[in-house]
Design an enzyme around this catalytic site. Structure first.
Site, mmCIF file in Angstrom:
data_model
loop_
_atom_site.group_PDB
_atom_site.id
_atom_site.type_symbol
_atom_site.label_atom_id
_atom_site.label_comp_id
_atom_site.label_asym_id
_atom_site.label_seq_id
_atom_site.Cartn_x
_atom_site.Cartn_y
_atom_site.Cartn_z
ATOM 1 N N TYR A 146 0.859 -1.181 0.000
ATOM 2 C CA TYR A 146 0.000 0.000 0.000
ATOM 3 C C TYR A 146 0.895 1.231 0.000
ATOM 4 C CZ TYR A 146 -3.367 3.511 1.702
ATOM 5 O OH TYR A 146 -4.160 4.624 1.847
ATOM 6 N N ASP A 241 9.381 2.576 -0.268
ATOM 7 C CA ASP A 241 8.354 3.231 0.532
ATOM 8 C C ASP A 241 8.559 2.798 1.977
ATOM 9 O OD1 ASP A 241 6.186 4.193 1.855
ATOM 10 O OD2 ASP A 241 4.679 3.380 0.479
ATOM 11 N N LYS A 274 4.798 8.590 8.957
ATOM 12 C CA LYS A 274 4.504 8.007 10.271
ATOM 13 C C LYS A 274 5.480 8.434 11.385
ATOM 14 C CE LYS A 274 1.269 4.743 8.504
ATOM 15 N NZ LYS A 274 1.231 4.146 7.183
HETATM 16 C C1 PLP Z 1 0.605 4.653 5.856
HETATM 17 C C2 PLP Z 1 1.309 4.378 4.592
HETATM 18 C C3 PLP Z 1 1.209 5.235 3.487
HETATM 19 C C4 PLP Z 1 0.250 6.388 3.449
HETATM 20 O O1 PLP Z 1 0.534 7.351 4.397
HETATM 21 P P1 PLP Z 1 -0.637 8.361 4.873
HETATM 22 O O2 PLP Z 1 0.063 9.281 5.805
HETATM 23 O O3 PLP Z 1 -1.683 7.503 5.513
HETATM 24 O O4 PLP Z 1 -1.139 9.041 3.652
HETATM 25 C C5 PLP Z 1 2.003 4.986 2.384
HETATM 26 N N1 PLP Z 1 2.841 3.943 2.356
HETATM 27 C C6 PLP Z 1 2.961 3.083 3.394
HETATM 28 C C7 PLP Z 1 3.933 1.963 3.310
HETATM 29 C C8 PLP Z 1 2.185 3.271 4.530
HETATM 30 O O5 PLP Z 1 2.283 2.390 5.541
#
Ligand code: PLP
Length: 436
Positions: A146, A241, A274
């Site tokens: 994601y 990511d 995060k």
């Molecule tokens: C949480 C998450 C996102 C999206 O971040 P938001 O701050 O919720 O928009 C993108 N990539 C990964 C791997 C994530 O865990």
């Protein structure tokens, strides 16, 4: 508890009248596990309290950011001080420079970065940057990963989408995702085939190094090595990511974990979020100077944000990074997380329940299976009725896991050995009711 006295239930009814599904992010609605979402009243350390005043040991920590636990005194102090100096200016501040310097010092694969407000913004822009820097259009995404909810990345994503069984989202035109090539996670053969076919057209491969949005699935070392080699050979960029894994799996993030097995390993672009905001809206993407100079105002790849580098968010992020940079922080966090997974594993074994789990730093996952899945298809074979029974059994006993099978869990520095053993005892009681 009767609906009249359950304040979570009455808040949920009220919320559903004014907010779609009663929530501002789908998985919070408990749709996958059933029952009533807990409305949080306050949180401190490893706990939060719901509208009924019930206390929970919190293993989601705002889905990752709260690595120090809730209300860490040094972070609270930094935020309070920042608030008094102003909420937002729309002009640069020293604190943004300080945070950028601090992140770049810890994650040396980046020479420059830009701060934004959410992981979605950061991943969306990382794709635009990769396309702008290479002059290419197609990119590879791995199934079950994601990367936020921007259009081009909403293709067979995991997380809430997996839970609701939608391969993609309505409202995304097929033309927008036609350049997104989705491959199986950890499948080297598919990766090689795709590069053989499209190598010259690929702007990048975007991957979660440890996929936390299909529970917890590591990219194997050979798969990650091959991603790196093929990108380099074909002039594509490797985009990690690390929104979830960054400053969570290790101080140097998951890329430092892979660099131990793959000498010299580094991505071309890193995406963070995060933990770097410590619970405030903050995310970032960074790369070499040559790549980052493609961004406006220096280059032709446009990106902007009214609240980017927000002074309160950067204060929160800086104070958080300062705490987690202290010597021994990650060793202690990792061994605590390992003790949780080991405890759950032996409790399951004692009750004859199939279980396997894994963790890295303060991030963990487990499955009611005999061995760890390697890709999304295998994750999807997991039984969700049994997970839901486990989830609710633990919730009734004051332990809050992510309300969906497809999510990782998080341990914070505030979780005590007593919290861990209380969790394991509660889990053992629930495992007993699960049977084989
Ligand atoms: C949480 C998450 C996102 C999206 O971040 P938001 O701050 O919720 O928009 C993108 N990539 C990964 C791997 C994530 O865990």
């Amino acid at each position: 508890m009767s609906p009249n006295t359950d304040l979570n239930q009455s808040l949920f009814e009220r919320a559903k009248k004014v907010i779609p599904g009663g929530v501002n992010s789908p998985v919070r609605a408990f749709k996958a596990v059933g029952g009533t979402p807990r409305f949080v009243q306050r949180a401190q350390g490893a706990y939060f309290w719901d509208a009924n005043g019930q206390r929970y040991i919190d293993y989601i920590g705002s889905w990752g950011p709260m690595i120090l636990g809730h209300g860490h005194p040094a972070v609270v102090e930094a935020v309070q001080k920042a608030v008094l100096e102003g909420f937002s200016y729309g002009a640069p501040t020293e604190r943004e420079v300080e945070l950028a310097e601090e992140i770049l010092r810890i994650v040396p694969s980046m020479e420059m970065l830009r701060l934004v407000s959410s992981g979605t913004e950061a991943t969306m822009t990382a794709i635009r940057l990769a396309r702008g820097a290479t002059g290419r259009t197609k990119f590879i995404k791995l199934e079950g990963c994601y990367h936020g909810h921007s259009d081009a990345l909403l293709v067979k994503a995991g997380s809430g989408l997996a839970t609701f069984g939608n391969p993609t989202s309505a409202g995304v035109p097929p033309e927008v995702v036609q350049h997104t090539l989705v491959l199986e996670y950890n499948n080297i053969e598919q990766l090689e085939q795709c590069f053989a076919l499209h190598g010259k057209e690929l702007a990048c491969v975007m991957i979660e190094p440890i996929a936390g949005n299909m529970n917890f699935v590591r990219a194997s070392v050979p798969f990650m090595r091959r991603c790196r080699e093929l990108c380099t050979q074909h002039g594509a960029l490797l985009v990690l990511d690390e929104v979830m894994t960054g400053f969570r799996t290790a101080l140097g993030s998951a890329q430092s974990v892979y660099a131990k097995s793959i000498p010299g390993f580094a991505p071309d672009i890193t995406v963070l979020g995060k933990v770097i905001g410590g619970g405030m809206p903050l995310a970032a993407f960074g790369a070499s100077r040559a790549i980052m100079e493609h961004l406006a105002p220096l280059g032709s790849v446009y990106q902007a944000g009214t609240l980017s580098g927000n002074p309160v968010a950067t204060a929160c992020g800086l104070a958080t990074l300062k705490e987690i940079s202290k010597p021994g922080f990650f060793d202690a966090l990792a061994s605590k997380t390992q003790s949780l997974v080991a405890g759950l594993s032996s409790a399951a074994k004692a009750e004859g329940v199939e279980f396997c789990g894994d963790s890295e730093g303060g991030m963990f996952g487990f499955f009611l299976l005999d061995k760890l899945p390697q890709n999304y298809g295998q994750v999807m074979k997991t039984s969700s009725p049994r997970f839901n029974q486990l989830f609710h059994g633990l919730l009734d006993r004051g332990v809050y896991l992510a309300p969906a099978l497809y999510e990782a869990g998080f341990v914070s520095a505030a979780h005590s050995a007593d919290d861990i053993s209380a969790t394991v005892s509660a889990a053992r009681e629930v495992f007993r009711t699960l049977g084989k």
